[in-house]
Write a protein that holds these residues in place. Structure first.
Motif, PDB file in Angstrom:
ATOM      1  N   LEU A 148       0.823  -1.214   0.000  1.00  0.00           N
ATOM      2  CA  LEU A 148       0.000   0.000   0.000  1.00  0.00           C
ATOM      3  C   LEU A 148       0.855   1.261   0.000  1.00  0.00           C
ATOM      4  O   LEU A 148       0.460   2.289  -0.555  1.00  0.00           O
ATOM      5  N   SER A 149       2.039   1.192   0.610  1.00  0.00           N
ATOM      6  CA  SER A 149       2.960   2.326   0.563  1.00  0.00           C
ATOM      7  C   SER A 149       3.410   2.578  -0.872  1.00  0.00           C
ATOM      8  O   SER A 149       3.486   3.721  -1.328  1.00  0.00           O
ATOM      9  N   THR A 150       3.666   1.481  -1.600  1.00  0.00           N
ATOM     10  CA  THR A 150       4.064   1.599  -3.008  1.00  0.00           C
ATOM     11  C   THR A 150       2.923   2.160  -3.845  1.00  0.00           C
ATOM     12  O   THR A 150       3.129   3.005  -4.721  1.00  0.00           O
ATOM     13  N   VAL A 151       1.708   1.707  -3.555  1.00  0.00           N
ATOM     14  CA  VAL A 151       0.518   2.202  -4.265  1.00  0.00           C
ATOM     15  C   VAL A 151       0.385   3.712  -4.087  1.00  0.00           C
ATOM     16  O   VAL A 151       0.194   4.452  -5.055  1.00  0.00           O
ATOM     17  N   LYS A 152       0.467   4.178  -2.843  1.00  0.00           N
ATOM     18  CA  LYS A 152       0.330   5.619  -2.565  1.00  0.00           C
ATOM     19  C   LYS A 152       1.421   6.419  -3.273  1.00  0.00           C
ATOM     20  O   LYS A 152       1.163   7.484  -3.856  1.00  0.00           O
ATOM     21  N   LYS A 153       2.631   5.899  -3.241  1.00  0.00           N
ATOM     22  CA  LYS A 153       3.758   6.578  -3.881  1.00  0.00           C
ATOM     23  C   LYS A 153       3.520   6.718  -5.377  1.00  0.00           C
ATOM     24  O   LYS A 153       3.733   7.779  -5.967  1.00  0.00           O
ATOM     25  N   LEU A 154       3.040   5.644  -6.016  1.00  0.00           N
ATOM     26  CA  LEU A 154       2.780   5.678  -7.454  1.00  0.00           C
ATOM     27  C   LEU A 154       1.635   6.627  -7.797  1.00  0.00           C
ATOM     28  O   LEU A 154       1.715   7.391  -8.758  1.00  0.00           O
ATOM     29  N   VAL A 155       0.564   6.571  -7.007  1.00  0.00           N
ATOM     30  CA  VAL A 155      -0.590   7.448  -7.250  1.00  0.00           C
ATOM     31  C   VAL A 155      -0.159   8.904  -7.194  1.00  0.00           C
ATOM     32  O   VAL A 155      -0.519   9.717  -8.054  1.00  0.00           O
ATOM     33  N   LYS A 162       2.866  10.113  -7.600  1.00  0.00           N
ATOM     34  CA  LYS A 162       3.758  10.393  -8.727  1.00  0.00           C
ATOM     35  C   LYS A 162       2.968  10.652 -10.005  1.00  0.00           C
ATOM     36  O   LYS A 162       3.426  11.380 -10.890  1.00  0.00           O
ATOM     37  N   LEU A 163       1.785  10.061 -10.103  1.00  0.00           N
ATOM     38  CA  LEU A 163       0.939  10.253 -11.273  1.00  0.00           C
ATOM     39  C   LEU A 163      -0.012  11.439 -11.087  1.00  0.00           C
ATOM     40  O   LEU A 163      -0.966  11.601 -11.841  1.00  0.00           O
ATOM     41  N   GLY A 164       0.260  12.260 -10.076  1.00  0.00           N
ATOM     42  CA  GLY A 164      -0.490  13.501  -9.869  1.00  0.00           C
ATOM     43  C   GLY A 164      -1.834  13.339  -9.190  1.00  0.00           C
ATOM     44  O   GLY A 164      -2.703  14.204  -9.316  1.00  0.00           O
ATOM     45  N   GLY A 165      -2.016  12.252  -8.458  1.00  0.00           N
ATOM     46  CA  GLY A 165      -3.308  12.016  -7.811  1.00  0.00           C
ATOM     47  C   GLY A 165      -3.192  11.802  -6.319  1.00  0.00           C
ATOM     48  O   GLY A 165      -2.161  12.064  -5.701  1.00  0.00           O
ATOM     49  N   GLU A 166      -4.272  11.312  -5.730  1.00  0.00           N
ATOM     50  CA  GLU A 166      -4.296  10.976  -4.309  1.00  0.00           C
ATOM     51  C   GLU A 166      -5.165   9.755  -4.099  1.00  0.00           C
ATOM     52  O   GLU A 166      -5.989   9.405  -4.958  1.00  0.00           O
ATOM     53  N   ILE A 167      -4.979   9.089  -2.979  1.00  0.00           N
ATOM     54  CA  ILE A 167      -5.725   7.869  -2.680  1.00  0.00           C
ATOM     55  C   ILE A 167      -6.326   7.955  -1.276  1.00  0.00           C
ATOM     56  O   ILE A 167      -5.715   8.518  -0.361  1.00  0.00           O
ATOM     57  N   LYS A 168      -7.542   7.433  -1.136  1.00  0.00           N
ATOM     58  CA  LYS A 168      -8.230   7.412   0.156  1.00  0.00           C
ATOM     59  C   LYS A 168      -8.779   6.009   0.405  1.00  0.00           C
ATOM     60  O   LYS A 168      -8.973   5.233  -0.537  1.00  0.00           O
ATOM     61  N   VAL A 169      -9.046   5.723   1.663  1.00  0.00           N
ATOM     62  CA  VAL A 169      -9.587   4.413   2.018  1.00  0.00           C
ATOM     63  C   VAL A 169     -10.676   4.563   3.071  1.00  0.00           C
ATOM     64  O   VAL A 169     -10.585   5.403   3.967  1.00  0.00           O
ATOM     65  N   THR A 170     -11.728   3.788   2.914  1.00  0.00           N
ATOM     66  CA  THR A 170     -12.768   3.660   3.949  1.00  0.00           C
ATOM     67  C   THR A 170     -12.955   2.169   4.201  1.00  0.00           C
ATOM     68  O   THR A 170     -12.801   1.356   3.286  1.00  0.00           O
ATOM     69  N   SER A 171     -13.278   1.819   5.422  1.00  0.00           N
ATOM     70  CA  SER A 171     -13.394   0.398   5.732  1.00  0.00           C
ATOM     71  C   SER A 171     -14.261   0.172   6.958  1.00  0.00           C
ATOM     72  O   SER A 171     -14.349   1.035   7.837  1.00  0.00           O
ATOM     73  N   LYS A 172     -14.907  -0.992   6.975  1.00  0.00           N
ATOM     74  CA  LYS A 172     -15.683  -1.403   8.138  1.00  0.00           C
ATOM     75  C   LYS A 172     -15.276  -2.825   8.477  1.00  0.00           C
ATOM     76  O   LYS A 172     -15.369  -3.726   7.633  1.00  0.00           O
TER      77      LYS A 172
END
Length: 400
Positions: free
Chosen positions: A367-374, A376-386
């Motif tokens: 998930l750290s790699t995912v956030k880093k890539l997102v 780098k591609l000019g975006g952001e990532i969020k998560v919700t969970s139950k």
């Protein structure tokens, strides 16, 4: 003429002056604006920002004269830095024993002088903000106050540039250290891959050839060696992906279909469990880094498969374009993420302490790699969970 004396702490003062790295630098608009404004306020033809070096007076900004330095032994500023008053004023240098026959007075007609010391945060006078006139005169109370205020702003500029330079140096050092770490991780990871593969193969060979000689505990040890080798191999693969993500994010952008990339990912996962994956109804054309996007989605869908305790896994994927970005939504019916872990879920090596479908604990790299890539591609990532019901990841990347 009287040559100005050196302050008692001259060695330390010179070191302070040079620590700002402003000597022998080119003119800068910020300082030139101050000298122009100061000359206008004080109604004088000359205004200077000076730095008093060991044997010269360097003019960081010089309004009204064509040169950028003069000898220290004839400088007015050499006298000014010795004064404890807020402002040092010479109303008529021709009548002052310190400046009679001074070349600046004789050749440049520097008759009037007013200078405010530029005192840094450590208390050392670095130089002055000063003004000259070609005639004897005085300054009004408001002009004196303005000159003092302007000198304060000059010091602020000095300090800001010093802080920025320090920050840039630290940034470069961190960049170099990070590059060294990436290289180290790459070398170590590659070097460890082969021994681990040998351990896995060797444990299988031992079981095949000598399994009949081993009791149940011996076979359990072999299983432990094999599984530990697999776990470490996955960990190394994750590290390599994380540290190579910069390279992945810099790859050439392509034009491709959203449906195409999602189908390729599902095929790559080679799913052999009861799983329902619902793809977006609409197929959109994407202009982006395909390799990086594939790695992002592959990591997220793989997590949805691993961290799921339901008999039938369900994963819904949505994709749409809005405001110059491609948005993706991946929802599963899995184990979920504890509320107290959500804030840190994208940090390197952060884990939820929840075991996956096969009873294994995550390594906190994916998930750290995912956030880093997102990012780098000019975006952001969020998560919700139950917890117990599932997780949703939302991320966007810029259209190129």
């Amino acid at each position: 003429m009287i040559t100005p004396k050196f302050p008692v702490d001259e060695k330390q003062r010179i070191a302070a002056v040079r620590s700002y790295n402003l000597l022998d630098t080119l003119p800068e608009k910020d300082f030139d604006n101050i000298t122009a404004l100061t000359a206008n306020i004080c109604d004088v033809p000359i205004s200077l920002v000076t730095l008093l070096d060991a044997d010269r007076n360097f003019l960081k900004s010089h309004y009204g004269i064509p040169f950028n330095e003069s000898p220290r032994n004839i400088s007015f500023c050499g006298h000014a830095i010795l004064e404890e008053s807020d402002i040092f004023i010479v109303e008529d240098a021709r009548k002052d024993t310190r400046f009679k026959n001074n070349p600046l007075v004789k050749d440049l007609q520097a008759i009037f002088y007013a200078g405010v010391r530029l005192i840094n945060s450590e208390g050392y006078p670095l130089g002055t903000l000063c003004v000259f006139d070609t005639k004897a005169r005085t300054l009004s109370k408001s002009q004196k106050k303005a000159l003092i205020a302007m000198a304060y702003q000059v010091v602020n500029l000095f300090e800001a540039r010093k802080r920025n330079r320090t920050l840039l140096a630290v940034q470069q050092e961190l960049k170099d250290k990070n590059e060294q770490l990436k290289n180290f991780a790459g070398v170590v990871s590659h070097d460890m891959k082969m021994p681990l593969a040998n351990m896995i193969i060797t444990s299988d060979m031992l079981r095949t050839k000598y399994g009949h000689l081993l009791d149940s505990q011996g076979k359990e040890y072999l299983n432990y060696i094999k599984q530990s080798s697999f776990t470490l191999s996955e960990y190394i693969t994750g590290l390599l992906e994380h540290y190579e993500s910069d390279k992945t994010a810099s790859l050439t952008d392509e034009v491709f279909d959203s449906q195409e990339v999602l189908e390729e990912i599902i095929e790559l996962l080679n799913i052999n469990i009861d799983c329902e994956i619902n793809l977006p109804e609409e197929n959109i054309e994407i202009h982006a880094n395909k390799v990086a996007l594939e790695q992002i989605i592959l990591n997220l869908v793989a997590n949805s498969l691993k961290y799921n305790d339901k008999e039938r896994i369900k994963i819904d994927i949505d994709c749409f374009e809005k405001n110059g970005c491609y948005h993706f939504k991946i929802t599963d019916n899995g184990i979920g993420i504890p509320k107290n872990k959500l804030e840190h879920i994208f940090e390197l090596f952060a884990t939820t302490d929840v075991l996956d479908r096969n009873g294994k604990k995550g390594n906190g790299i994916g998930l750290s790699t995912v956030k880093k890539l997102v990012e780098k591609l000019g975006g952001e990532i969020k998560v919700t969970s139950k917890l117990g019901e599932g997780t949703t990841f939302l991320f966007g990347i810029k259209k190129t």
